[in-house]
Design an enzyme around this catalytic site. Structure first.
Site, mmCIF file in Angstrom:
data_model
loop_
_atom_site.group_PDB
_atom_site.id
_atom_site.type_symbol
_atom_site.label_atom_id
_atom_site.label_comp_id
_atom_site.label_asym_id
_atom_site.label_seq_id
_atom_site.Cartn_x
_atom_site.Cartn_y
_atom_site.Cartn_z
ATOM 1 N N ASN A 104 30.423 33.218 36.678
ATOM 2 C CA ASN A 104 30.423 34.467 37.266
ATOM 3 C C ASN A 104 30.425 35.642 36.735
ATOM 4 O O ASN A 104 29.728 36.858 36.649
ATOM 5 C CB ASN A 104 30.916 34.470 38.759
ATOM 6 N N GLU A 147 43.409 30.491 38.317
ATOM 7 C CA GLU A 147 42.654 31.616 38.865
ATOM 8 C C GLU A 147 41.722 31.047 39.573
ATOM 9 O O GLU A 147 40.482 30.855 39.244
ATOM 10 C CB GLU A 147 42.394 32.861 37.910
ATOM 11 N N CYS A 172 35.255 36.588 42.440
ATOM 12 C CA CYS A 172 36.111 35.871 42.968
ATOM 13 C C CYS A 172 36.752 37.069 44.257
ATOM 14 O O CYS A 172 37.308 36.420 45.287
ATOM 15 C CB CYS A 172 37.258 35.544 42.302
#
Ligand code: NAD
Length: 483
Positions: free
Chosen positions: A158, A254, A288
Site C-alpha cells: 500500500n 505492524e 493501515c
C-alpha cells in the site's frame, strides 16, 4: 488532462549484495487500472534467499556515524530530486493517483533525512552507581550495537516506497545488514530505491532485495538461520503465520487496522466530515490507519452524514495517471469485488448507500454508507478501500468506547471533540496504539512512535526513533573511574 506518466515495461533483476540476479521464471507486475504489464520480476527460490542472507552475514559493516549520515542524507536528496520518477513507478504498479504518489515520495524524503539526523546523535545512557548504600564509586554506561545477524524485512503493497523506507533507513542508520522482500504486487519501487542507496554509497553487501512468490520463498525469509530479526508490515493473517514460524528470533509485526474516527455531539461537524472523507479515501483508503469506521453519536448523525456526502461528491475518482484525480484504483479487482460484497452485506443488514458509483475493474469509487451496524463485516473486519461507513452510536461516551473497542484491531484512532473530559477518557480507554484529537488516525511524523496492539501488532513501535532501538542490541558496560 491525462498525461502519459507510465514507464515502459521494466524487466527487473534481484539485487543480491548489489549484483543483478535473475531467474528463468518471471512474475508479472500489472497496472491495476488498465491491467497492462508494467514489469517483470524474478521468482526467487529458497536458495536465492539463503544466498542473500549468507552474503549479508559474511560482511561486517564498518561505516562510521558520519559515513552513515552522509549515505542517508544523499539518499533523501536523490529521492527528492527524482520524486516524479518514483511517483510514476508507484502510480504504475499500485494504481494510486498521481497526487497520492507524489505525497508518498515526499514523505520518504522525511524518513531518510530524519534517519540521517538521528544517526549522529549519541545513543548511550550513563548511570552513576554511588546513589544508594548498596552502590559504590563506579559508572555504568550503555551503548547500542547493530544486530549480530541480518534483518529480514517484508513489506506490503500500500505504500511501495514509504513502508520499505521505514525498514531500510533505521537499519542502515544503525549499521545493520538487510535482506528485503518487497511485495510481489509493487516491487518495482523497492528495486529502484535499492539502486538509489547503492548510488548514495551504501556498501552493496548491506542490502539485498529478493523478489518472488511468497508461497515459494516466504518461509525462507522467516526461518533463515542468519536472520536475527524479522520486521514485517502487512496483514494479520501473514503476521500470525510469521509469529508461528519464526522460532527463536525477534519479530516486529505492524499489522492491519480498522481505525475509528469518533464524532461527539459538540464537534464542529464540517471539520469532522472533512477528516472523515479525507481519512477514508486518501491512498484509495489503503492505509493501515485509514478511517475505516466513523462512529458518530446519534444526536448529530443526520447533519453529519449530509456533510460527508457533500464532501465525498467533490472527489474525482478515475484514471490514476490524471493529475486531477483524487482517488485512483485499489490494488486489484479481487479486492474491489470484496469491498463491493461487504457493502452489499451491510445493506442487507440495514445500511443505506448515500453515495457511490458502479465499480469498474479495480476502480472502487468513494462510497458513503450510513446506518452501518457496528458488528457487520464491512466495519468489523479491515476493509482496505475507499468506503466511508457511518456507524450511529448512542449519545453516551461509554457506549462509543465499547463499540470502538469491540473489534480485534487496535492500531489508531481520530477524535472530534473539544471537551477535555471526553478527550481524557478516549486517551485512557481506547484500546489502540495512537489517539489523535482533531486529526485523522493516520496523522504522524515519520520519527514519532507508531504501531498497534491486539491484532494490529505486538506493541513494538515503528517510526525512525523506535525502529533504531528495535534494530540494535543494548550493551551495558561499567568502569571504576567516576570523574
Ligand atoms: P500481506 O500480508 O498480504 O503481504 C505483506 C507481505 O507479506 C508481502 O510482501 C507478501 O508477499 C508477504 N507474504 C505473504 N505471505 C507470506 C508468507 N507466507 N511468508 C512470508 N511473506 C509473506 O499484506 P498486503 O496486502 O500487502 O498489505 C496490506 C496490509 O498491510 C493491510 O492489512 C494493512 O493494514 C497492513 N499494513 C499495516 C501497516 C502498519 O504499520 N501497521 C502499514 C501498512 C500496511
Amino acid at each position: 488532462m491525462t498525461v502519459n506518466i507510465k514507464p515502459p515495461v521494466r524487466r527487473e533483476a534481484m539485487r543480491i549484495a548489489g549484483k543483478l540476479v535473475s531467474t528463468d521464471d518471471m512474475l508479472e507486475v500489472r497496472n491495476p487500472y488498465d491491467n497492462t504489464v508494467v514489469g517483470l520480476i524474478p521468482a526467487a527460490r529458497p536458495e536465492h534467499v539463503r544466498d542473500a542472507f549468507a552474503k549479508a552475514k559474511a560482511f561486517k559493516p564498518k561505516l562510521t556515524r558520519y559515513e552513515r549520515q552522509q549515505i542517508l542524507q544523499k539518499t533523501a536528496e536523490l529521492l527528492r530530486d527524482r520524486k516524479d520518477e518514483f511517483a510514476r513507478l508507484i502510480t504504475a504498479e499500485a494504481g494510486l493517483c498521481w497526487k497520492d504518489s507524489l505525497y508518498e515520495a515526499s514523505r520518504a524524503y522525511d524518513v531518510w533525512s530524519f534517519a540521517a539526523q538521528l544517526t549522529i546523535k549519541d545513543d548511550g545512557e550513563m548511570f552513576a552507581c554511588d546513589i544508594s548504600p548498596n552502590g559504590k564509586a563506579r559508572k555504568i554506561f550503555t551503548t547500542r550495537q547493530p544486530l549480530l545477524g541480518v534483518i529480514s524485512a517484508i513489506t506490503p503493497f500500500n505504500h511501495p516506497l514509504n513502508m520499505v523506507s521505514h525498514k531500510l533507513a533505521p537499519a542502515i542508520a544503525t549499521n545493520n545488514r538487510l535482506v528485503l522482500k518487497p511485495t510481489e504486487l509493487t516491487p518495482l519501487t523497492a528495486l529502484a530505491l535499492a539502486d538509489v542507496l547503492y548510488e548514495a554509497g551504501l556498501p552493496p553487501e548491506m542490502l539485498s532485495v529478493v523478489t518472488g512468490n511468497p508461497s515459494t520463498m516466504g518461509d525462507a525469509m522467516i526461518t533463515d538461520p542468519d536472520a536475527d530479526l524479522v520486521t514485517f508490515t502487512g496483514s494479520v493473517r501473514v503476521g500470525k503465520h510469521i509469529a508461528n514460524t519464526a522460532g527463536y528470533k525477534r519479530i516486529v509485526l505492524e499489522l492491519g487496522g480498522n481505525d475509528p474516527l469518533i464524532v461527539m455531539e459538540d464537534a464542529d461537524l464540517d471539520k469532522a466530515a472533512e477528516l472523515a472523507v479525507t481519512g477514508a479515501t486518501k491512498n484509495s483508503g489503503q492505509r493501515c490507519t485509514a478511517v475505516k469506521r466513523i462512529l458518530v453519536v446519534e444526536s448529530v448523525a443526520d447533519a453529519f452524514s449530509k456533510l460527508v456526502v457533500e464532501k465525498a461528491r467533490k472527489l474525482k475518482c478515475g484514471d490514476p495517471m490524471d493529475p486531477e484525480t483524487d482517488v485512483g484504483t485499489v490494488i486489484n479487482e479481487r479486492s474491489a469485488q470484496l469491498f463491493e460484497a461487504r457493502v452489499e452485506d451491510a445493506v442487507r443488514h440495514g445500511a443505506r448507500v448515500l453515495h457511490g458509483a458502479p465499480r469498474q475493474g479495480a476502480l472502487f469509487h468513494p462510497t458513503v454508507v450510513d446506518h452501518v451496524p457496528y458488528d457487520c463485516e464491512l466495519v468489523h473486519e479491515e476493509t482496505f478501500g475507499p468506503v466511508i461507513p457511518i456507524v450511529r452510536c448512542p449519545n453516551d461516551i461509554a457506549a462509543v468506547i465499547a463499540i470502538s473497542n469491540s473489534t480485534a484491531y487496535g492500531l489508531s484512532s481520530g477524535i472530534c471533540t473539544n471537551r477535555m473530559d471526553y478527550a481524557s477518557r478516549f486517551v485512557a480507554e481506547l484500546e489502540v496504539g495512537t489517539v489523535n484529537i482533531w486529526e485523522v488516525p493516520g496523522y504522524r511524523i515519520e520519527m514519532s512512535p507508531f504501531g498497534g496492539i491486539k491484532d494490529s501488532g505486538l506493541g513494538y513501535k515503528e517510526g525512525v526513533v523506535e525502529a533504531m532501538k528495535s534494530f540494535t542490541n543494548v550493551k551495558t558496560w561499567s568502569q571504576p573511574w567516576t570523574a
